[in-house]
Design a protein around this motif. Structure first.
Motif, PDB file in Angstrom:
ATOM      1  N   HIS A 207     -21.590 -22.026   4.398  1.00 23.69           N
ATOM      2  CA  HIS A 207     -22.884 -21.352   4.403  1.00 23.69           C
ATOM      3  C   HIS A 207     -22.715 -19.851   4.175  1.00 23.69           C
ATOM      4  CE1 HIS A 207     -26.987 -20.364   5.507  1.00 23.69           C
ATOM      5  NE2 HIS A 207     -26.518 -19.512   6.415  1.00 23.69           N
ATOM      6  N   ARG A 208     -21.746 -19.228   4.828  1.00 22.43           N
ATOM      7  CA  ARG A 208     -21.534 -17.798   4.688  1.00 22.43           C
ATOM      8  C   ARG A 208     -21.033 -17.445   3.288  1.00 22.43           C
ATOM      9  NH1 ARG A 208     -18.840 -16.484  10.660  1.00 22.43           N
ATOM     10  NH2 ARG A 208     -20.657 -17.214  11.852  1.00 22.43           N
TER      11      ARG A 208
ATOM     12  N   CYS B  64     -21.676 -19.131   0.560  1.00 21.14           N
ATOM     13  CA  CYS B  64     -22.801 -19.291  -0.374  1.00 21.14           C
ATOM     14  C   CYS B  64     -23.737 -18.085  -0.326  1.00 21.14           C
ATOM     15  CB  CYS B  64     -23.565 -20.573  -0.055  1.00 21.14           C
ATOM     16  SG  CYS B  64     -22.706 -22.080  -0.555  1.00 21.14           S
ATOM     17  N   GLU B  65     -23.903 -17.508   0.857  1.00 22.41           N
ATOM     18  CA  GLU B  65     -24.757 -16.322   0.956  1.00 22.41           C
ATOM     19  C   GLU B  65     -24.164 -15.154   0.165  1.00 22.41           C
ATOM     20  OE1 GLU B  65     -27.082 -16.655   5.218  1.00 22.41           O
ATOM     21  OE2 GLU B  65     -25.078 -15.742   5.206  1.00 22.41           O
TER      22      GLU B  65
ATOM     23  N   GLY C 145     -24.155 -15.943  -3.525  1.00 26.65           N
ATOM     24  CA  GLY C 145     -25.518 -15.827  -4.040  1.00 26.65           C
ATOM     25  C   GLY C 145     -25.868 -14.396  -4.375  1.00 26.65           C
ATOM     26  N   ASP C 146     -25.438 -13.429  -3.534  1.00 24.63           N
ATOM     27  CA  ASP C 146     -25.689 -12.020  -3.844  1.00 24.63           C
ATOM     28  C   ASP C 146     -24.986 -11.617  -5.131  1.00 24.63           C
ATOM     29  OD1 ASP C 146     -27.181 -11.808  -1.538  1.00 24.63           O
ATOM     30  OD2 ASP C 146     -25.536 -10.976  -0.328  1.00 24.63           O
TER      31      ASP C 146
ATOM     32  N   GLY D 156     -30.264 -17.467  -4.812  1.00 23.90           N
ATOM     33  CA  GLY D 156     -30.353 -17.848  -3.422  1.00 23.90           C
ATOM     34  C   GLY D 156     -29.154 -18.677  -3.003  1.00 23.90           C
ATOM     35  N   ALA D 157     -28.827 -18.616  -1.724  1.00 29.46           N
ATOM     36  CA  ALA D 157     -27.665 -19.350  -1.226  1.00 29.46           C
ATOM     37  C   ALA D 157     -27.794 -20.844  -1.487  1.00 29.46           C
ATOM     38  CB  ALA D 157     -27.478 -19.087   0.267  1.00 29.46           C
ATOM     39  N   ASP D 158     -29.009 -21.358  -1.413  1.00 26.54           N
ATOM     40  CA  ASP D 158     -29.209 -22.792  -1.625  1.00 26.54           C
ATOM     41  C   ASP D 158     -28.977 -23.204  -3.072  1.00 26.54           C
ATOM     42  OD1 ASP D 158     -29.829 -23.012   1.019  1.00 26.54           O
ATOM     43  OD2 ASP D 158     -32.010 -22.992   0.721  1.00 26.54           O
TER      44      ASP D 158
END
Length: 787
Positions: free
Chosen positions: A574-575, A577-578, A581-582, A587-589
């Motif tokens: 999750h981290r 992907c965040e 994503g930036d 988006g992270a999803d």
């Protein structure tokens, strides 16, 4: 994954390139330890004369108990009768088993230390010895005068009543109240079978004997050490073991240093099997010597020392009564068990309690009375060995089931079908403190019968008996089992961090010593994060790297630590992907992770590599899970054996063996099969070969591999395996455990098969190990009775 596992973990051990504790280079100025051991099982230690040894070439120091200045050792304080049975690290005032250390010599070389040890003389007033726990419980010969008894755990009825609450399927409120303490649980039975089942003592026999290197370095105050340094110096310890986090607490208490001043590490370990679950007493002596002398100290155990001083497993005697109705259904079970604690209590009371919890297996037992006691004897202490209390009671249970079948004229498979829990009865509260959550025991039984080809073998057995062929009598036996494996009540430590080079470092509190953990953790992280398994590194076996952790034992690690690693992997993903994503302006999803890096879903050409993701977060990207609650799991299954017995010589040949286990979700099939094979061989070896013996005066008779036989590959038939793979809901991976299953199921399977082969000759029971001598004597005794 199988090829990677062999390349990464197994091949160094197979090729001899792995580095074990004894392979570590001796630190500069290292001293070598040799222990002087008692040759008497029980006696008053009047004097230890070190004077001549201290003058020997190369000797730097020699210590007896007084010179060492260590308080007695209590691994588990609750088991030492208020401290009155705590173990001195070097014998103090009394020796209680052959092999107990009485002094330690420190010299510049191993040979000089051993030579000096020969010069130590002891004055011991020999006392009577006792090696049987029931005889010891009579207190005619006291090992601990201050305690006033040898009994560690008295043989009292459980819960003040003697009966456990009736077991039930969960949600069933129709159960009768517990029976009175003096009521016979077998009352009203159509028939009752009675057996005395001896589960003899065996050694865990690791390939690598014990070893330790303890090195003091700069003191806590930051000043360099000198000879005679104060006991507050830091100690760096390399040793053989099954975990690095239980040891520092003991070192802290015994050496008087803060936990932060201790570092415990373990390199490759040549087998654990439970016997290394706790640090050896000699490790604390070595660490204390290093602390007092301000120099590194090293000790490598000899094989003979291992036989006389390392904890032994098993050592239980069950007197079991089992009642059946006319249809072969269990009416009740009444069992009295005595456990041999060895010279110091150590783990015996806990192992006995584990036997009680598992006393009904996967069977319906409407009424149970299980009483157990433990007493110290003049033999080495009893510790854990593969299964730790569960193989002992299961062997007695399975023998009683077979005896009931023979008494009632039922096939051993059929009587098990009538008594095993059905899948629709689970979850099931056994009434002994455990609730079996799920499974299909009948399916496991059927699969084992099929794998062993039981109908064909049984038909051939009838033919051979009819023709009078006594050279190869055929028998088929079964060992059903249930086990309680580790739970999240004993949490581990799992930390994952994305490294600058784009790899993921896994730091964990437990470590593997042959189970394939590194590859399994890489597989879990690869699945959870999306990175390739080859990009995952594992850092374990170092108390300085993690805040806490568990022992690799009790079939706990995959369920507990594996679940924590899976949770940490999800959080790390999750981290990542965040941050990715930036970088991708998405988006992270919408981020998809692959072995090469991250890209926006549907746009694989727009890729950000793993090193770039790591560089984008100067503070680092990590996830740590220090607790993941999961319930105890219950592996179960059936093992089956087919044997041929020569009635003229008693020789037993294992013709076929099948292991059907439900270890829950199978995380790695090759590794799981390897654990099935290893566990089964351990159990087969106990059934046919292994046994430790002591003379009535406490002198050990099995001190080398010449008189303590173990099987070679040629002694084993093909072992057929199957895995049911029914996931448990008690941890997020759905795994139950596999490492100890074979050691629980295999012994009664082989024992029942041998007795099945010769039962028509009048043999009703033979204790393990089923050596040719024992089998031959049982046949001759039966023939003498029948005429």
């Amino acid at each position: 994954m199988t090829i990677a596992r062999l390349a990464v973990e197994d091949m160094p051990m197979l090729r001899g390139t792995a580095r074990y504790t004894a392979d570590l280079p001796a630190p500069p100025g290292c001293l070598h330890a040799a222990f002087v051991r008692s040759t008497v099982a029980h006696g008053e230690l009047r004097q230890v004369d070190l004077r001549e040894a201290e003058r020997a070439a190369g000797v730097v120091a020699a210590f007896d108990a007084a010179g060492l200045g260590l308080e007695p050792l209590e691994y588990y304080r609750a088991t030492t009768v208020g401290g009155k049975m705590a173990r001195p690290l070097l014998a103090d005032g009394r020796v209680r088993f052959v092999g107990e250390p009485v002094a330690v010599l420190l010299a510049n070389s191993p040979a000089q230390a051993l030579d000096a040890a020969e010069l130590v003389t002891t004055d011991i007033n020999v006392l009577p010895a006792v090696i049987d726990p029931e005889r010891a419980a009579a207190d005619d010969v006291l090992l601990f005068g201050d305690a006033g008894t040898n009994v560690v755990r008295p043989l009292d009825p459980l819960d003040g009543g003697g009966f456990v609450s009736p077991p039930t399927a969960l949600g069933d409120s129709t159960s009768a109240p517990p029976a009175a303490a003096d009521e016979d649980p077998c009352a009203g039975a159509h028939c009752v079978v009675e057996l005395a089942c001896e589960n003899h003592r065996v050694t865990s026999l690791p390939i690598e004997p014990c070893a330790v290197v303890a090195s003091p370095f700069e003191s806590i105050r930051g000043t360099p050490l000198a000879d005679g340094a104060s006991p507050d110096c830091e100690i760096d310890i390399w040793s053989t073991g099954q975990g690095v986090h239980s040891a520092p607490y003991l070192y802290r208490r015994l050496l008087g240093v803060p936990l932060s001043a201790l570092r415990v590490r373990e390199p490759h370990v040549g087998g654990g099997f439970g016997g290394r679950g706790d640090p050896m007493p000699e490790f604390f002596v070595v660490a204390r010597a290093a602390q007092l002398l301000g120099r590194p100290v090293r000790w490598v155990q000899s094989r003979q020392e291992q036989f006389v001083s390392m904890p032994y497993g098993r050592g239980q005697r069950h007197r079991i009564r089992m009642g059946f109705d006319a249809e072969g259904r269990i009416v009740g079970l009444d069992s009295v068990m005595w456990c041999d604690a060895g010279a110091y209590p150590h783990m015996a009371p806990m192992l006995a309690a584990a036997s009680y919890r598992q006393s009904t297996g996967m069977y319906r037992v409407p009424r149970l009375r299980y009483r157990y006691g433990a007493a110290v004897t003049n033999t080495p202490p009893t510790g854990a060995y593969r299964g730790a209390g569960q193989p002992e009671v299961n062997a007695a249970l399975e023998r009683a089931i077979d005896a009931g079948a023979r008494r009632l004229g039922l096939d051993p498979v059929e009587i098990r079908r009538r008594n095993l829990l059905r899948s629709d009865e689970l979850p099931y509260d056994t009434g002994t403190g455990i609730t079996i959550d799920s499974g299909d025991p009948l399916r496991a039984l059927q699969a084992a019968q099929t794998l062993i080809d039981a109908p064909r073998r049984q038909a051939l057995a009838v033919q051979r008996r009819a023709t009078g062929d006594t050279a190869a009598l055929i028998g088929v036996g079964y060992g059903c089992y249930s086990q309680t494996a580790g739970s999240g009540d004993d949490p581990d430590y799992a930390s994952l961090e994305l490294q600058p080079d784009g790899t993921v470092l896994v730091t964990c509190g437990s470590h593997g010593h042959g189970q394939g953990h590194h590859s399994l953790w890489a597989q879990i992280v690869s699945t959870g994060v999306g990175i390739s398994a080859e990009a995952v590194q594992v850092n374990d076996a170092d108390s300085a790297a993690s805040s806490h952790g568990g022992v690799t034992g009790g079939s706990r690690t995959a369920s507990v630590l594996g679940s924590q690693i899976a949770a940490a992997a999800a959080e790390l993903r999750h981290r990542i992907c965040e941050i990715a994503g930036d970088l991708l302006e998405a988006g992270a999803d919408d981020v998809k992770l692959t072995s090469n890096g991250a890209h926006v879903a549907g746009v694989p050409s727009r890729l950000v590599g793993w090193p770039d993701i790591a560089a984008a977060s100067p503070q680092g990207i990590s996830a740590t899970v220090t607790q993941r609650r999961s319930g105890p799991t219950h592996p179960y299954g059936t093992h089956a054996a087919a044997v041929e017995v020569d009635a003229e010589t008693g020789q037993v040949t294992l013709a076929a063996f099948a292991a059907v286990d439900d270890c829950g979700r199978v995380l790695d099939d090759a590794s799981t099969q390897g654990q099935q094979h290893g566990g089964a061989v351990a159990g087969i070896s106990q059934a046919l070969m292994e046994a430790a013996h002591w003379d009535p005066d406490g002198t050990p008779r099995t001190t080398t591999l010449a008189d303590y036989p173990i099987p070679a590959a040629a002694d084993m038939p093909r072992i057929d395996t199957a895995r049911l793979g029914i996931p448990t809901g008690r941890n997020e991976l759905g795994t139950r455990g596999i490492g100890e299953n074979g050691a629980i199921a295999a012994p009664p399977a082989v024992q029942n098969a041998v007795i099945d082969a010769v039962a028509h000759l009048g043999v009703t029971d033979i204790d393990m190990p089923l050596t040719p001598q024992r089998v031959w004597e049982a046949i001759r005794s039966a023939q003498a009775v029948t005429g």
